[in-house]
Design an enzyme around this catalytic site. Structure first.
Site, PDB file in Angstrom:
ATOM      1  N   ALA A  65       0.874  -1.165   0.000  1.00 19.08           N
ATOM      2  CA  ALA A  65       0.000   0.000   0.000  1.00 19.08           C
ATOM      3  C   ALA A  65       0.915   1.220   0.000  1.00 19.08           C
ATOM      4  O   ALA A  65       2.099   1.120   0.331  1.00 19.08           O
ATOM      5  CB  ALA A  65      -0.882  -0.019   1.237  1.00 19.08           C
ATOM      6  N   GLY A 108       0.802  -4.865   0.973  1.00 20.80           N
ATOM      7  CA  GLY A 108      -0.397  -4.888   0.146  1.00 20.80           C
ATOM      8  C   GLY A 108      -0.162  -5.522  -1.216  1.00 20.80           C
ATOM      9  O   GLY A 108      -1.103  -6.037  -1.831  1.00 20.80           O
ATOM     10  N   GLU A 111      -0.568  -9.091  -0.603  1.00 22.88           N
ATOM     11  CA  GLU A 111      -1.995  -9.304  -0.328  1.00 22.88           C
ATOM     12  C   GLU A 111      -2.821  -9.253  -1.619  1.00 22.88           C
ATOM     13  O   GLU A 111      -3.751 -10.037  -1.800  1.00 22.88           O
ATOM     14  CB  GLU A 111      -2.481  -8.268   0.691  1.00 22.88           C
ATOM     15  CG  GLU A 111      -1.854  -8.491   2.059  1.00 22.88           C
ATOM     16  CD  GLU A 111      -2.107  -7.345   3.028  1.00 22.88           C
ATOM     17  OE1 GLU A 111      -1.587  -6.234   2.783  1.00 22.88           O
ATOM     18  OE2 GLU A 111      -2.845  -7.544   4.008  1.00 22.88           O
ATOM     19  N   GLU A 131       4.879  -5.130   7.203  1.00 25.09           N
ATOM     20  CA  GLU A 131       4.171  -4.033   7.872  1.00 25.09           C
ATOM     21  C   GLU A 131       4.627  -3.831   9.307  1.00 25.09           C
ATOM     22  O   GLU A 131       4.558  -2.718   9.832  1.00 25.09           O
ATOM     23  CB  GLU A 131       2.654  -4.294   7.857  1.00 25.09           C
ATOM     24  CG  GLU A 131       2.001  -4.124   6.491  1.00 25.09           C
ATOM     25  CD  GLU A 131       1.928  -5.408   5.685  1.00 25.09           C
ATOM     26  OE1 GLU A 131       2.689  -6.369   5.976  1.00 25.09           O
ATOM     27  OE2 GLU A 131       1.105  -5.456   4.757  1.00 25.09           O
TER      28      GLU A 131
END
Ligand code: HXC
Length: 257
Positions: A65, A108, A111, A131
């Site tokens: 992200a 992300g 993911e 993270e």
């Protein structure tokens, strides 16, 4: 639609979406999420597209992200915007989606790859959920999907230490379905997508639903769900065509009905 962060192509019955912010290692900001979801949603609804490949560019599939976009947000900003909500729409797509991963698939990015139906990895792929180094934890389903994919031991190891795993370890752990030379990863994913797109689209979508049911139901319920779908396909033209083609020793010509 005007896309700024992704490239969208159609090759025959296969859709190809390329994340195109290589200067930020394809960090998944809101605009990229919205555009990717919009592009694949359109392909899902397009009878002329039977499967989709999502890939990255440069050194990364996606390095996570977008940290810079998130850094200054407060709790109520995150809640009010329902940050990452758009990814739920991605997971509801019915069309088969393959992730072609070359280079980094982190946070992300890992993911997103796991939200696809399966992952074909280049031998240079690096998967990780780092993270914890940022003072957060996976927020796009990583703690759940990684654990289902590789089991508790490896998921805990990756999520608590933040270490990256290479393509070979990822394949050994069941995270990816195949490893191919890095330079061939998109080509191999497109070939797999072409094979899928040559089948009956509704049948492929139902097969995806049935496999996904294995993650969301118990065995008896899942098996019943499968059998009901199996029965229902005997109302389809493609079942008649597929079985007739077998008897007549020819290739089936599905019309996706
Ligand atoms: C925003 C990012 C980014 C990210 C890289 N960049 N990852 N920007 N968000 N996730 C930017 C860098 O700031 C840099 O921009 C440019 O991309 C190139 O990256 P470099 O770091 O210079 O490349 P390199 O030295 O090769 O290192 C590669 C890397 C490193 C090891 C992948 O970039 C890295 O550690 N990235 C972050 C990985 C990560 O923590 N991902 C998880 C994100 S959090 P400039 O402008 O400096 O050139 C996440 C959370 C989900 O996904 C849930 C949380 C709520």
């Amino acid at each position: 639609t005007e896309y700024t962060n992704i490239l969208v192509e159609k090759r025959g019955r296969v859709g190809l979406v390329t994340l195109n912010r290589p200067e930020a290692l394809n960090a998944l900001d809101k605009a990229t999420m919205d555009q990717l979801v919009a592009a694949v949603t359109a392909m899902d609804a397009d009878p002329g597209v039977g499967a989709v490949v999502v890939t990255g560019s440069g050194k990364a599939f996606a390095a996570g992200a977008d940290i810079k976009e998130m850094a200054s947000q407060g709790y109520m900003d995150m809640y009010a915007a329902d940050w990452f909500r758009g990814w739920e729409d991605f997971t509801r797509l019915r069309i088969p989606v393959i992730a072609a991963v070359s280079g980094f698939a982190l946070g992300g990015g890992c993911e997103l790859a796991m939200m696809c139906d399966f992952i074909i990895a280049g031998d240079n792929a690096k998967f990780g959920q780092p993270e914890i180094n940022l003072g957060v934890l996976p927020g796009m389903g990583g703690s759940q999907r990684l654990t289902r994919a590789v089991g508790k031991a490896k998921a805990m190891d990756m999520i608590l230490t933040g270490r990256f795993i290479g393509a070979e370890e990822a394949e050994r752990s069941g995270l990816v379905s195949r490893v191919v030379p890095a330079e061939d990863v998109v080509e191999e994913a497109l070939k797999a997508a072409e094979v899928i797109a040559s089948k009956s689209k509704p049948v492929a979508m139902l097969a995806k639903e049935a496999v996904n049911a294995a993650f969301e139901t118990g065995l008896a319920q899942g098996v019943l769900f499968e059998r009901r779908i199996f029965h229902s396909l005997f109302a389809s033209e493609d079942q008649k065509e597929g079985m007739a083609a077998f008897s007549e020793k020819r290739q089936p010509e599905f019309n996706h009905r």
